[in-house]
Each structure stands twice: as C-alpha cells, then as structure tokens.
Scaffold this active site. Structure first.
Site, PDB file in Angstrom:
ATOM      1  N   ARG A  60      -0.607 -46.586  61.456  1.00  0.00           N
ATOM      2  CA  ARG A  60      -0.146 -45.311  60.877  1.00  0.00           C
ATOM      3  C   ARG A  60       1.376 -45.273  60.768  1.00  0.00           C
ATOM      4  NH1 ARG A  60      -3.525 -39.993  62.792  1.00  0.00           N
ATOM      5  NH2 ARG A  60      -5.593 -40.633  62.056  1.00  0.00           N
ATOM      6  N   ASP A 122      -2.946 -41.425  52.900  1.00  0.00           N
ATOM      7  CA  ASP A 122      -1.767 -42.280  53.041  1.00  0.00           C
ATOM      8  C   ASP A 122      -0.538 -41.419  53.357  1.00  0.00           C
ATOM      9  OD1 ASP A 122       0.120 -44.351  52.830  1.00  0.00           O
ATOM     10  OD2 ASP A 122      -1.036 -45.321  51.241  1.00  0.00           O
ATOM     11  N   LYS A 134      13.195 -40.387  44.086  1.00  0.00           N
ATOM     12  CA  LYS A 134      14.371 -39.523  44.174  1.00  0.00           C
ATOM     13  C   LYS A 134      15.640 -40.318  43.881  1.00  0.00           C
ATOM     14  CE  LYS A 134      17.084 -36.642  47.286  1.00  0.00           C
ATOM     15  NZ  LYS A 134      17.130 -35.856  48.539  1.00  0.00           N
ATOM     16  N   TYR A 212      -6.691 -35.198  15.618  1.00  0.00           N
ATOM     17  CA  TYR A 212      -6.077 -33.878  15.482  1.00  0.00           C
ATOM     18  C   TYR A 212      -6.934 -32.871  16.231  1.00  0.00           C
ATOM     19  CZ  TYR A 212      -9.480 -33.720  11.594  1.00  0.00           C
ATOM     20  OH  TYR A 212     -10.625 -33.781  10.839  1.00  0.00           O
ATOM     21  N   HIS A 272     -20.349 -25.275  15.207  1.00  0.00           N
ATOM     22  CA  HIS A 272     -19.189 -24.456  15.568  1.00  0.00           C
ATOM     23  C   HIS A 272     -19.359 -23.823  16.947  1.00  0.00           C
ATOM     24  CE1 HIS A 272     -18.050 -23.988  11.033  1.00  0.00           C
ATOM     25  NE2 HIS A 272     -18.044 -25.246  11.458  1.00  0.00           N
ATOM     26  N   GLU A 324     -23.352 -34.990  12.992  1.00  0.00           N
ATOM     27  CA  GLU A 324     -22.126 -35.558  13.565  1.00  0.00           C
ATOM     28  C   GLU A 324     -22.427 -36.316  14.859  1.00  0.00           C
ATOM     29  OE1 GLU A 324     -18.979 -35.640  12.732  1.00  0.00           O
ATOM     30  OE2 GLU A 324     -18.694 -34.151  11.146  1.00  0.00           O
ATOM     31  N   ARG A 434     -23.235  -5.092  16.592  1.00  0.00           N
ATOM     32  CA  ARG A 434     -24.542  -5.615  16.978  1.00  0.00           C
ATOM     33  C   ARG A 434     -25.555  -5.510  15.838  1.00  0.00           C
ATOM     34  NH1 ARG A 434     -25.858  -7.829  21.284  1.00  0.00           N
ATOM     35  NH2 ARG A 434     -23.789  -7.270  22.049  1.00  0.00           N
ATOM     36  N   PHE A 459     -26.380  -4.422  25.564  1.00  0.00           N
ATOM     37  CA  PHE A 459     -27.188  -3.244  25.223  1.00  0.00           C
ATOM     38  C   PHE A 459     -27.025  -2.831  23.767  1.00  0.00           C
ATOM     39  CE2 PHE A 459     -23.289  -1.159  27.097  1.00  0.00           C
ATOM     40  CZ  PHE A 459     -22.828  -0.543  25.945  1.00  0.00           C
ATOM     41  N   ARG A 506     -25.955  -8.672  31.592  1.00  0.00           N
ATOM     42  CA  ARG A 506     -25.314  -8.871  30.289  1.00  0.00           C
ATOM     43  C   ARG A 506     -24.811 -10.312  30.153  1.00  0.00           C
ATOM     44  NH1 ARG A 506     -19.830  -5.710  29.091  1.00  0.00           N
ATOM     45  NH2 ARG A 506     -19.007  -7.584  30.078  1.00  0.00           N
TER      46      ARG A 506
END
Length: 510
Positions: A60, A122, A134, A212, A272, A324, A434, A459, A506
């Site tokens: 260690r 480690d 650094k 892209y 989609h 696809e 809805r 709802f 919901r």
C-alpha cells in the site's frame, strides 16, 4: 532524463521501456512492473532504492515518498524548487507512466467481495498521476498504453510541446476523475443509493462519433457510462448495416423499453420514438404481421423490435418493406441471410431482450444548463382494476385493456391506444388535446375498432372521448381517472353500454 513506470495493465510496457532506454532515459519501477522489466533485461531501479525505504503494508505504501513526489512536483522554472531538490538529494522525474488497479473489472465480477473492491482502490497511482499532471510543463504524464508509440515518436523528433503536454495532462485528470466517480458510485450503491442524491457523478465515454444529430446541421456523438449499472442498447451486438444514427439510437431504445414490458412473443414497431404498431402473439411471425397491420404506412422506414429469435418465415415478411433497424435476441442463420440481402438494414442482436435482464434506470433530461432527474416509470397499473361503470368488462377485454395501457405508457402524451386481441389497431399521441389524439387513433383503427378497447395515458377532461369512442363501437375503456368530470365520462359510458375501469396511475410521456 528519469522516468517512473508503475502499471497494472502491462500492455506494451516492455517495448516502451526499451525505447526509453535507447533514448537514454533512466527508469524507476516497482512491484510487478519492476520484475517484468528486469526479466526482459531492462535496467530499472527499484522505487525502494530511490526512497531508501522498503515497501510496506502489503504494497500500500511504496511511491508515497518525498523522493518520488518531490522529483515529480518540482517546477523546473523555479530556482528555489531546484535548490531544494539538490539539498535533499532528490533527482527530478521527467516522465510518469502509470495506470491503475482494475477496480472496474473487480466489481464487475458478481462474486467479488467488499474486501476485493477496497483492495483494488489505487492510492499511489492516482497520486502520482495528479502530481505529474499538475506539473505537466515539466513532467510528461502517460496513463494510456495507446499513447506509447506517439510519445516515443515525438521524443525522437523532439516535438513534445506545451500543447501536447496539456493534452496528456487533461487525459490524466480525466482518468483519475473517472476512477473516483466509479468508486464513489459503487460505495453509494452498496450503502443504499439515494434515488435523488445531492450530487450526481457521471463519467461518459465516447463510443461513436455520429454523422449528425437529429438534423444534418447538428453535430452528435453517442456516449455510455461505466457508472450506470443497468444498460440498454449499448449491450447490443451489431450484425449488419450502416452505423446507427442519432435518431436510430433514440428509436431503438424506445422500442426495446416497450418490448421489455412483455413476457409473450411481442413485436414493437417504432417511428420517431413512439410506437406505430405493437402486438403480442404465440409466435414471432404472428406478432410481426399484426404489428405491421396496425399502420402499414407509418412502419415504413421505422424500427422493429422483437423479444424472440427471428425465424426464416418472419425474415421474408420483414424484407418486403424498408426498415431502418431490426433488433431481436437472436436470428436464425437463414433469417440473417435473407435480411442481409438489404445491405443497409441495421441488424442488432440483444440477447437480454428474451430474459428481461435489462432493468430500468433513472432518466436524465438536459434543461438549459441543468438536468431533470426522475425515476423510470415502472408502475403500470394495479393488479385489480377499478370497474366504475354499470357494465363490467369481459376477461378478454381486461386482457386487451392491460395490453393497450402498456403500449400507451410508451406513446407520447396525449396518448390514446385502440386495441383488440392484444394487437394495436390505432395509436394517437403527441397531440395537444386528448380528443385530437382519440380522433387520430380511432380514425386509423376505422372499422377494426368495432368491439375493441381504448386506453388513455391520462384522464378525460370531458366526456367527448367516450362519445367519440361510442361512434366507433368501442366496448371497454381504461384510463387513470382524476378529472373533475370523471362522473360525466362514467355516465356517458353507462348511457352507451361501455365498460370503463380506472387505474389511478397516470403515464405522461413528454
């Protein structure tokens, strides 16, 4: 020049050390790295000979010493630093080559113990890396064996400049940061993970540069994280076709998430990022045919996901249209031959689809400079549905309603799903009202809606959806409830002999 080499992953280290020797670099090393270099006739000095202090505590403590860190941290441009090195008989170290204990590999073993994990944290390695990074203007820090050849080439050409040093320093800090995040997340998980923690630590690795994003003018890439335990599409094996696009990734994961909801053979068609056809059946062929028949137009150019091995018969049907991506737990050899006739179709094997081993994870959504975090929507509906109408649904209608609500959970809100015999007939989603979503779903179902069921992710604000459903002869409706006008919807159902159940759950999906 002097270099210290201390690596767990010894890939290429012998060849690298030999090149350093040729360039006149003195090498310090310890432990297994020292033994390997010595066995390959590389002259190396043991760390303990430099520090004049033996390794202790089972290794260690070995590099945690002023003669090591003083040699690394001394700024060559500061006279006082160099005078101090001379006074303390410390030789500067110009190159630090370190990689870390395999914490990730250890905790990936399902049989590992906490002791195993702790012993593979480690300490000396990250400390040397950070010290060198650094002081990178004076010290070259190398944490990746893939950089060995380039470093040697640049040393030979004397082309190591400040920009290159900074590049390696950034990579070094990224290495230690990722390592610390992995340890922190591991300890958090075994200590009882807070679903909404005060700090979220993520380390993301770039897996693929994409052509892209959602549109050609947007740059994009795909990243995955070692700090997230449960994974999805990145587990898939790529079998054929072009690389996945940004939209492909999004759509495939949406399809996988829905397919994972079912135990029976299922086919999910997505366009989609929202379902356009879903069916469960006794076999994959029937599931595909019925999903396809939901909306033969929208499925074109879409994604198809199945949770059973694709056979030859199904492959022949799939090849009749343009898709696809096709993703499944496996493909029969003949099925692969048939599907590969279209060279651009992406074929993915995701074995976890069949055994439900992909689990839900917390969901992140970028929002300006911040993120929203929520638990996955894992609750579907209660075991006992609340019948609120005079007429009770049949056993078959209950099965269809549960199927339809499962699909609705994965459709963009507002979501309406019309289904019969555990196959979708019409799907409406992403509308601002809805009733608009209901019109879309019912118009797509058309005459097939006769005797079918209808599911709504939230709802009904008014009874108009029930009124419209009755015109198409819908026989049963499932919805969460919670509107001040729930009674009006119930009365409208009773008036038209429609059964309706409330779930109390919901499923908005934005």
């Amino acid at each position: 020049m002097r270099a210290i080499l201390s690596v767990f992953d010894k890939t290429g280290i012998v060849e690298f050390a030999k090149e350093l020797e040729k360039l006149g670099v003195e090498i310090i090393s310890s432990g297994g790295t020292f033994k390997l270099l010595q066995s390959n006739d590389i002259k190396a000095i043991q760390v303990s000979d430099v520090t004049e202090f033996a390794e202790c505590l089972d290794g260690r403590v070995k590099t945690l010493h002023p003669k090591i860190h003083g040699g690394i941290l001394a700024d060559r441009k500061i006279k006082e630093h160099m005078d101090t090195l001379k006074k303390l008989d410390i030789t500067p170290i110009d190159i630090v080559v370190v990689n870390l204990y395999p914490f990730k590999q250890v905790i990936s073993d399902p049989n590992h113990t906490l002791r195993d994990a702790i012993e593979n944290i480690d300490i000396g390695g990250p400390t040397m890396i950070r010290s060198a990074a650094k002081n990178h203007e004076s010290v070259l820090v190398i944490t990746d064996s893939k950089d060995y050849d380039e470093v040697i080439e640049k040393m030979k050409n004397k082309s190591i400049d400040s920009l290159y040093r900074r590049k390696l320093a950034q990579k070094a800090f990224s290495t230690t940061a990722t390592y610390d995040i992995m340890i922190s997340n591991y300890l958090e998980n075994i200590s009882g993970k807070d679903t909404m923690p005060q700090k979220i630590l993520l380390s993301l690795d770039k897996k693929q540069q994409l052509r892209y994003g959602e549109n050609p003018h947007q740059q994009a890439a795909y990243y995955s994280s070692d700090s997230i335990e449960n994974k999805g599409i990145e587990c898939a094996e790529f079998l054929n076709g072009k690389e996945l696009s940004y939209n492909n990734y999004n759509d495939v994961q949406s399809a996988v998430d829905l397919a994972m909801e079912f135990d029976r053979s299922v086919c999910v068609a997505v366009k989609h990022s929202t379902p356009c056809g879903v069916s469960v059946a006794d076999n994959v062929y029937d599931a595909y045919i019925r999903a396809y028949e939901t909306d033969k137009q929208s499925i074109f150019g879409g994604i198809v996901c199945m949770n059973r091995k694709v056979d030859e018969k199904t492959a022949k049907e799939i090849n009749k249209i343009f898709l696809e991506v096709v993703i499944a737990p496996d493909f029969e050899e003949k099925a692969l031959e048939i599907l590969k006739q279209k060279k651009n179709i992406r074929l993915l094997r995701l074995k976890e689809l069949e055994n439900h081993s992909i689990k839900k994870i917390n969901q992140y959504k970028s929002l300006g400079g911040g993120f929203l975090l929520q638990e996955s929507d894992s609750e579907l509906f209660p075991e006992e549905l609340n019948v609120v109408t005079e007429k009770s649904p049949t056993k078959e209608e209950i099965e269809d309603m549960k199927f339809a609500m499962t699909v609705a959970k994965h459709v963009k809100s507002n979501a309406i799903v019309v289904a019969k015999d555990c196959a979708t007939l019409g799907i409406g989603g992403g509308d601002v009202s809805r009733i608009f979503a209901a019109k879309s779903a019912l118009e797509r179902a058309a005459q097939k809606a006769n005797g079918a069921v209808l599911a709504s992710d939230a709802f009904f604000p008014f009874e108009d959806v029930v009124t419209l459903a009755n015109k198409y002869n819908i026989k049963a409706i499932i919805q969460p409830s919670g509107s001040i006008n729930d009674k009006k919807s119930i009365d409208e159902c009773d008036k038209n002999g429609i059964s309706m159940v409330f779930t109390g759950v919901r499923h908005f999906r934005h």
